[in-house]
Design a protein around this motif. Structure first.
Motif, short mmCIF file in Angstrom:
data_model
loop_
_atom_site.label_atom_id
_atom_site.label_comp_id
_atom_site.label_asym_id
_atom_site.label_seq_id
_atom_site.Cartn_x
_atom_site.Cartn_y
_atom_site.Cartn_z
N GLN A 91 -5.82 25.72 25.99
CA GLN A 91 -5.35 25.22 24.70
C GLN A 91 -3.83 25.20 24.65
O GLN A 91 -3.22 24.26 24.13
CB GLN A 91 -5.92 26.10 23.58
N GLN A 94 -2.56 22.26 26.72
CA GLN A 94 -2.74 21.00 26.01
C GLN A 94 -1.68 20.82 24.94
O GLN A 94 -1.12 19.73 24.76
CB GLN A 94 -4.13 20.94 25.39
N LEU A 95 -1.35 21.90 24.23
CA LEU A 95 -0.32 21.83 23.19
C LEU A 95 1.06 21.59 23.80
O LEU A 95 1.89 20.89 23.21
CB LEU A 95 -0.32 23.12 22.37
N GLU A 96 1.32 22.16 24.97
CA GLU A 96 2.59 21.90 25.65
C GLU A 96 2.70 20.43 26.04
O GLU A 96 3.77 19.82 25.92
CB GLU A 96 2.70 22.80 26.89
N GLN A 97 1.59 19.86 26.51
CA GLN A 97 1.59 18.44 26.87
C GLN A 97 1.81 17.57 25.63
O GLN A 97 2.55 16.59 25.68
CB GLN A 97 0.27 18.07 27.55
N ASN A 98 1.16 17.93 24.54
CA ASN A 98 1.34 17.16 23.30
C ASN A 98 2.79 17.19 22.84
O ASN A 98 3.34 16.18 22.40
CB ASN A 98 0.45 17.73 22.20
N ALA A 99 3.43 18.36 22.94
CA ALA A 99 4.82 18.48 22.53
C ALA A 99 5.74 17.64 23.42
O ALA A 99 6.67 16.98 22.93
CB ALA A 99 5.26 19.94 22.55
N LEU A 101 4.91 14.90 25.16
CA LEU A 101 4.68 13.48 24.85
C LEU A 101 5.38 13.09 23.55
O LEU A 101 5.91 11.98 23.44
CB LEU A 101 3.19 13.21 24.76
N ALA A 102 5.36 13.98 22.57
CA ALA A 102 6.03 13.69 21.30
C ALA A 102 7.53 13.56 21.50
O ALA A 102 8.18 12.69 20.90
CB ALA A 102 5.71 14.79 20.28
N ASN A 105 8.24 10.20 23.22
CA ASN A 105 8.10 9.09 22.28
C ASN A 105 9.32 8.99 21.37
O ASN A 105 9.79 7.90 21.06
CB ASN A 105 6.82 9.27 21.46
N ALA A 202 6.67 14.22 14.15
CA ALA A 202 5.63 14.51 15.14
C ALA A 202 6.09 15.56 16.14
O ALA A 202 5.31 16.43 16.54
CB ALA A 202 5.23 13.22 15.86
N ALA A 206 4.29 19.26 16.63
CA ALA A 206 3.76 19.63 17.94
C ALA A 206 4.40 20.93 18.43
O ALA A 206 3.71 21.80 18.99
CB ALA A 206 4.00 18.50 18.94
#
Length: 347
Positions: A91, A94-99, A101-102, A105, A202, A206
């Motif tokens: 988990q 996954q949160l590190e990856q989301n941050a 990507l944000a 972007n 975003a 994140a």
């Protein structure tokens, strides 16, 4: 000249004890008369009470250890329990990856929109006129995709694909020129302020989610917020699962402790704020004053409109009398301890 005081001394020795005895009898009589001029009231079911401060879990998890026992006295900041949070390494990854990507972007949006505009094609011949509608459709679609990209509704990949489709349609509709085609042009548009704002939000969300998860992943210490006595909830046992915000215990606050007694409504006029009261707790005598008197009938009258037609009363119409405790003795007392309170009521 010498004065003989032997006779005076003898009289004092003879009558002095009698005078002292008479004085003691008079004092005792005065005390007796005062006591019998007053009417006493003793309440045997009084108890020590205090403000209860709730202690809650910080994250979902499992109680691994109760450091103290129910009824123990703790100081503010003392650890009372350990909770292992339910956060896995997957988990957090996954949160590190989301941050990440944000953040990527946001960087892309801040650069602005870069598009490739194909060069103007030579006038179509009659052989290519049949494809003019396809070119018009592709151009309209590209314009629409540009608008959606500025709003953040589509990705840069989708927008670039629309541009490529338009170029392909124009190429297929135009006859091969007898000269070299002009190179395509690249245009960079200014970033959309609203799109930048949304991308920044975003990133913050994140990163906050990642930070919270990292904190929750560690064994969480549940600490006492105030000095007082710990009372664990019935579900707070080692091995039990808990949720974030769930109450695990209550602490009787030492800074706000008192003796509470119940009196009948008929005795209301005999009790007043500030009245001195004596009471006994665990065999030790104390003195305090009446600091508050709560009358259930007055509360019911205040809420009559809201409670009319309902029967939520517990049937106890007695007065609740709050009596102060000596501050230097409060640390030795615990909520729930029984007390015997004696009021002196004027006749």
């Amino acid at each position: 000249m010498e004065v003989d005081i032997t006779e005076k001394v003898q009289r004092v020795l003879k009558f002095g004890p009698i005078a002292i005895l008479v004085l003691a009898v008079l004092c005792a009589g005065g005390v007796w008369m005062y006591q019998h001029s007053q009417k006493g009231l003793t309440v045997y079911d009084a108890n020590v009470a205090s403000t209860m401060v709730s202690v809650k879990a910080k994250a979902n998890g499992t109680i691994t250890e109760l450091v103290v026992q129910d009824g123990d006295h703790v100081a503010a900041g003392d650890v009372i329990a350990h909770v292992k949070a339910d956060v896995t390494d997957e988990q957090i990854a996954q949160l590190e990856q989301n941050a990440e990507l944000a953040r990527q972007n946001l960087a892309q949006v801040q650069k602005g929109q870069t598009i490739t505009v194909p060069s103007a094609a030579p006038a179509p011949s009659s052989a290519s006129s049949g494809n003019s509608q396809a070119v018009a459709n592709a151009r309209a679609r590209l314009n629409r995709m540009n608008e959606l990209y500025e709003m953040g509704a589509v990705s840069a990949v989708q927008r670039d694909q629309a541009a490529a489709d338009l170029a392909a349609a124009e190429a297929s509709s135009a006859p091969a020129p007898s000269y070299s085609a002009a190179p395509a042009r690249t245009i960079t548009q200014a970033p959309n302020p609203e799109a930048v704002k949304q991308a920044e939000l975003a990133v913050k969300q994140a990163e906050a989610a990642l930070e919270n998860a990292k904190q929750d992943a560690q064994t969480t210490d549940i600490v006492a917020p105030v000095d007082g006595t710990v009372y664990f909830d019935g579900d707070a046992t080692e091995g039990a699962t808990v949720k974030a915000g769930q109450a695990l215990a209550s602490i009787g606050d030492d800074a706000d402790i008192w003796v509470e007694a119940k009196l009948s409504p008929a005795q209301k006029d005999s009790i007043r704020l500030g009245q001195f009261v004596s009471y006994t707790i665990d065999g030790k005598k104390y003195e305090g004053t009446v600091t508050d008197i709560k009358d259930p009938s007055e509360a019911e009258e205040t809420e009559k409109a809201a409670t009319e037609g309902s029967d939520d009363s517990d049937g106890d119409d007695r007065l609740t009398v709050k009596i102060s405790l000596p501050k230097d003795e409060a640390a030795a007392l615990r909520p729930g301890m029984e007390a015997v309170v004696k009021f002196v009521l004027a006749k």
